[in-house]
Design an enzyme around this catalytic site. Sequence first.
Site, PDB file in Angstrom:
ATOM      1  N   ARG A  64       0.820  -1.217   0.000  1.00 29.08           N
ATOM      2  CA  ARG A  64       0.000   0.000   0.000  1.00 29.08           C
ATOM      3  C   ARG A  64       0.850   1.262   0.000  1.00 29.08           C
ATOM      4  O   ARG A  64       0.378   2.325  -0.404  1.00 29.08           O
ATOM      5  CB  ARG A  64      -1.008  -0.032   1.156  1.00 29.08           C
ATOM      6  CG  ARG A  64      -2.112  -1.049   0.922  1.00 29.08           C
ATOM      7  CD  ARG A  64      -3.012  -1.192   2.127  1.00 29.08           C
ATOM      8  NE  ARG A  64      -2.337  -1.715   3.283  1.00 29.08           N
ATOM      9  CZ  ARG A  64      -2.103  -3.018   3.516  1.00 29.08           C
ATOM     10  NH1 ARG A  64      -2.535  -3.915   2.657  1.00 29.08           N
ATOM     11  NH2 ARG A  64      -1.448  -3.418   4.588  1.00 29.08           N
ATOM     12  N   GLU A 101       5.944 -10.910  14.614  1.00 30.45           N
ATOM     13  CA  GLU A 101       5.436 -11.482  15.858  1.00 30.45           C
ATOM     14  C   GLU A 101       5.986 -12.909  16.051  1.00 30.45           C
ATOM     15  O   GLU A 101       6.461 -13.276  17.117  1.00 30.45           O
ATOM     16  CB  GLU A 101       3.913 -11.515  15.765  1.00 30.45           C
ATOM     17  CG  GLU A 101       3.228 -11.464  17.091  1.00 30.45           C
ATOM     18  CD  GLU A 101       1.729 -11.429  16.894  1.00 30.45           C
ATOM     19  OE1 GLU A 101       1.254 -11.077  15.793  1.00 30.45           O
ATOM     20  OE2 GLU A 101       1.025 -11.780  17.855  1.00 30.45           O
TER      21      GLU A 101
HETATM   22  P1  AMP Z   1       4.894  -2.958  11.109  1.00 33.11           P
HETATM   23  O1  AMP Z   1       6.141  -3.514  10.495  1.00 33.11           O
HETATM   24  O2  AMP Z   1       4.413  -3.740  12.275  1.00 33.11           O
HETATM   25  O3  AMP Z   1       5.021  -1.470  11.393  1.00 33.11           O
HETATM   26  O4  AMP Z   1       3.738  -3.149  10.035  1.00 33.11           O
HETATM   27  C1  AMP Z   1       3.587  -2.221   9.030  1.00 33.11           C
HETATM   28  C2  AMP Z   1       3.125  -2.850   7.728  1.00 33.11           C
HETATM   29  O5  AMP Z   1       2.111  -3.827   7.931  1.00 33.11           O
HETATM   30  C3  AMP Z   1       2.551  -1.765   6.842  1.00 33.11           C
HETATM   31  O6  AMP Z   1       3.018  -1.980   5.521  1.00 33.11           O
HETATM   32  C4  AMP Z   1       1.056  -1.944   6.966  1.00 33.11           C
HETATM   33  O7  AMP Z   1       0.428  -1.815   5.719  1.00 33.11           O
HETATM   34  C5  AMP Z   1       0.848  -3.356   7.526  1.00 33.11           C
HETATM   35  N1  AMP Z   1      -0.003  -3.380   8.744  1.00 33.11           N
HETATM   36  C6  AMP Z   1       0.385  -3.720   9.996  1.00 33.11           C
HETATM   37  N2  AMP Z   1      -0.620  -3.676  10.864  1.00 33.11           N
HETATM   38  C7  AMP Z   1      -1.713  -3.288  10.164  1.00 33.11           C
HETATM   39  C8  AMP Z   1      -3.079  -3.026  10.505  1.00 33.11           C
HETATM   40  N3  AMP Z   1      -3.545  -3.156  11.758  1.00 33.11           N
HETATM   41  N4  AMP Z   1      -3.910  -2.612   9.519  1.00 33.11           N
HETATM   42  C9  AMP Z   1      -3.450  -2.447   8.264  1.00 33.11           C
HETATM   43  N5  AMP Z   1      -2.191  -2.681   7.884  1.00 33.11           N
HETATM   44  C10 AMP Z   1      -1.309  -3.102   8.803  1.00 33.11           C
END
Ligand code: AMP
Length: 176
Positions: A64, A101
């Site tokens: 996205r 995770e």
């Molecule tokens: P992180 O590495 O945990 O910061 O996850 C970020 C990536 O995962 C981004 O590219 C987001 O599009 C996706 N992502 C993680 N959690 C969500 C969520 N609750 N809703 C939508 N997209 C998420």
Amino acid sequence: MGSHALEKLRAAVRDVPDFPKKGILFKDITPVLNDPILFRASIDLFLERCRGKRIDKIVGIDARGFLFGSTVAYELGVGFVPIRKRGKLPYKTEIAKYSLEYGEAEMEMHVDAVMAGECVVLVDDLLATGGTSAAAAVLIRKAGGHLLEAQFLIELEFLHGRKQLEPTPVTSFLKY
Ligand code: AMP
């Protein structure tokens, strides 16, 4: 941008419980893309933050981040760089590992996508734990790029993802 437009954007982000797995509240930005006024408003938020900065490239994160990042790059008249999950980019890449995770994942960037000394801004739809964007930051720095800022439409503040990105400045427009 006025608080009214921000509230409209916030109202358009759709919460989808238990996607892609149980316990995750997924923030679905497709209703924002679907509405031409809201899509423009979201791009304008990024553009306002980029104004006055010397930017050579926008780097967007799979998938996205491509939608917002490439549109922002087009409007700024600068290049766009995709950072993708491992195995999707066809040419020579650098790889950065990050933890999920459960277990690990890897992000990749083409070796010639960011040149030493280039000023770049990182764009994604959402900052959660920060693992993905921290891996992207590693790739940008490895290439010799200056990461001016990381920008996100949405930030899940309770996950403290911006800590992972330190010392890079982080901007987000809709905080949860
Ligand atoms: P992180 O590495 O945990 O910061 O996850 C970020 C990536 O995962 C981004 O590219 C987001 O599009 C996706 N992502 C993680 N959690 C969500 C969520 N609750 N809703 C939508 N997209 C998420």
